[in-house]
Design a protein around this motif. Structure first.
Motif, short mmCIF file in Angstrom:
data_model
loop_
_atom_site.label_atom_id
_atom_site.label_comp_id
_atom_site.label_asym_id
_atom_site.label_seq_id
_atom_site.Cartn_x
_atom_site.Cartn_y
_atom_site.Cartn_z
N GLY A 265 0.79 -1.22 0.00
CA GLY A 265 0.00 0.00 0.00
C GLY A 265 0.82 1.27 0.00
N THR A 266 2.15 1.18 0.24
CA THR A 266 2.98 2.38 0.23
C THR A 266 3.42 2.70 -1.19
N ARG A 267 3.73 3.95 -1.46
CA ARG A 267 4.16 4.37 -2.79
C ARG A 267 5.58 3.88 -3.04
N LYS A 268 5.79 3.30 -4.21
CA LYS A 268 7.09 2.74 -4.53
C LYS A 268 7.40 2.95 -6.01
N LEU A 269 8.67 2.74 -6.36
CA LEU A 269 9.08 2.79 -7.75
C LEU A 269 9.83 1.50 -8.07
N GLU A 270 9.59 0.98 -9.26
CA GLU A 270 10.25 -0.25 -9.70
C GLU A 270 10.96 0.02 -11.02
N TYR A 271 12.20 -0.44 -11.11
CA TYR A 271 12.96 -0.26 -12.35
C TYR A 271 14.01 -1.36 -12.44
N ALA A 272 14.07 -2.00 -13.60
CA ALA A 272 15.07 -3.04 -13.88
C ALA A 272 15.08 -4.13 -12.81
N GLY A 273 13.89 -4.49 -12.33
CA GLY A 273 13.79 -5.59 -11.37
C GLY A 273 14.06 -5.20 -9.93
N SER A 274 14.31 -3.93 -9.66
CA SER A 274 14.56 -3.46 -8.29
C SER A 274 13.43 -2.55 -7.83
N THR A 275 13.32 -2.41 -6.50
CA THR A 275 12.23 -1.63 -5.91
C THR A 275 12.80 -0.60 -4.95
N TRP A 276 12.20 0.60 -4.95
CA TRP A 276 12.58 1.68 -4.04
C TRP A 276 11.33 2.25 -3.37
N HIS A 277 11.49 2.71 -2.11
CA HIS A 277 10.49 3.62 -1.57
C HIS A 277 10.51 4.87 -2.44
N GLU A 278 9.39 5.53 -2.59
CA GLU A 278 9.34 6.72 -3.44
C GLU A 278 10.37 7.75 -3.00
N GLY A 279 10.52 7.93 -1.68
CA GLY A 279 11.46 8.93 -1.18
C GLY A 279 12.91 8.49 -1.25
N CYS A 280 13.16 7.21 -1.51
CA CYS A 280 14.54 6.70 -1.58
C CYS A 280 15.10 6.72 -3.00
N PHE A 281 14.24 6.89 -3.99
CA PHE A 281 14.70 6.90 -5.38
C PHE A 281 15.11 8.33 -5.72
N ILE A 282 16.38 8.65 -5.52
CA ILE A 282 16.86 10.02 -5.64
C ILE A 282 17.93 10.13 -6.71
N CYS A 283 18.12 11.35 -7.18
CA CYS A 283 19.18 11.65 -8.14
C CYS A 283 20.53 11.50 -7.46
N ASN A 284 21.46 10.82 -8.12
CA ASN A 284 22.77 10.58 -7.53
C ASN A 284 23.58 11.86 -7.39
N SER A 285 23.18 12.91 -8.10
CA SER A 285 23.94 14.16 -8.05
C SER A 285 23.34 15.17 -7.07
N CYS A 286 22.08 15.56 -7.32
CA CYS A 286 21.46 16.60 -6.47
C CYS A 286 20.78 16.03 -5.24
N GLN A 287 20.65 14.69 -5.17
CA GLN A 287 20.07 14.00 -4.01
C GLN A 287 18.59 14.31 -3.80
N GLN A 288 17.92 14.83 -4.81
CA GLN A 288 16.50 15.11 -4.71
C GLN A 288 15.69 13.93 -5.24
N PRO A 289 14.52 13.63 -4.60
CA PRO A 289 13.68 12.53 -5.10
C PRO A 289 13.30 12.74 -6.56
N ILE A 290 13.40 11.68 -7.35
CA ILE A 290 13.08 11.77 -8.77
C ILE A 290 11.58 11.64 -8.98
#
Length: 292
Positions: free
Chosen positions: A124-149
């Motif tokens: 029930g929580t918001r998540k993102l999935e890409y290339a077989g991996s899963t992230w919490h929405e707030g954990c999927f961040i830009c590697n440079s600016c560190q802001q959530p994508i």
């Protein structure tokens, strides 16, 4: 918990019979339960009507709290998590392959783990999935600016992910002219990248992408400007001789002619492939030279 029929005790009155409907023993002075309009002693009621616990396989007596899930019945103390043995009587739970699991055990065993924080992505929580991996929405961040994508576009680079502005600033080639990043497209000239709109004629500034062009001193020119600025002029028509597009020309001493312009100055016959005679500023065919 199931609702049991009324439990009753009657006083002895020997003037009429009052027996258990099953074993026919007298119920005077004993507790009994009324079921289906008939009285039953406690042992008979339990054997006839009590459900069997799905866990311990024993009868759930009339004096026990009974819990049920789908078509299965349990003693209260048997209604427990299959993994951690926690009581589920007042807890949220789920079923997996007929095994009852508390939410914590279910999530640990069957829910995805966030690859960034290694914590469970709860149902029930918001998540993102890409290339077989899963992230919490707030954990999927830009590697440079560190802001959530979030739901914005991103560009993967090996194990890292970048928002589009950061990727362009960090990795995209920069236009030789304007020094801004080339997100896509562009042209390459002398192994250097250019925006299409930046790759223009040095003289007239017309865009050269997709057009024939040439260069002088490493600067690009459209054919028209190059001819006007640098090409030698035809002795006959005074137009530039560029040699582009397969055009042929004739050269004699320090003078040049377009091939169609290389004609006798008197009779205009073509001199291409024929003998000719220079006469001051003129060139003459054999016949015109003989008439001099």
């Amino acid at each position: 918990m199931t609702d049991l029929p009324g439990l009753t005790r009657i006083r002895s009155n020997m003037s009429e019979r009052f027996d258990c409907d099953n074993c026919k023993e007298s119920l005077y002075g004993r507790k009994y339960i009324q079921a289906e309009d008939n009285p039953y002693c406690i042992p008979c009621y339990d054997s006839l009507f009590a459900n069997t616990c799905d866990e311990c396989k024993e009868l759930i007596g009339h004096d026990s709290r009974e819990l049920f899930y789908e078509d299965r019945h349990y003693h209260e103390h048997c209604f427990r998590c299959f993994r951690c043995d926690r009581s589920l009587a007042d807890e949220p739970f789920t079923s997996q392959d007929d095994a009852l699991l508390c939410n914590d055990c279910y999530c640990n065993e069957f829910s995805s783990k966030c690859v960034a924080c290694d914590k469970t992505v709860m149902p029930g929580t918001r998540k993102l999935e890409y290339a077989g991996s899963t992230w919490h929405e707030g954990c999927f961040i830009c590697n440079s600016c560190q802001q959530p994508i979030g739901s914005k576009s991103f560009i993967p680079d090996k194990d890292d992910h970048y928002c589009v502005p950061c990727y362009e600033n960090k990795f995209a080639p920069r236009c030789t002219r304007c020094k801004q990043a080339l997100a896509k497209g562009g042209v390459t000239y002398r192994d250097e990248p250019w925006h299409k709109e930046c790759f223009v004629c040095t003289s007239c500034k017309v865009q050269l992408a997709g057009q024939h062009f040439t260069s002088r001193d490493d600067s690009p020119y459209c054919l028209k400007c190059f001819g006007n600025l640098y090409a030698k002029k035809c002795e006959a028509c005074n137009k530039p001789i560029t040699g582009f597009g397969g055009g042929k020309y004739i050269s004699f001493e320090d003078r040049q002619w377009h091939q169609p312009c290389f004609t006798c100055s008197r009779c205009s016959v073509s001199l291409v492939g024929a003998g000719f005679f220079p006469e001051q500023d003129e060139i003459l065919c054999r016949n015109c030279n003989s008439n001099l």
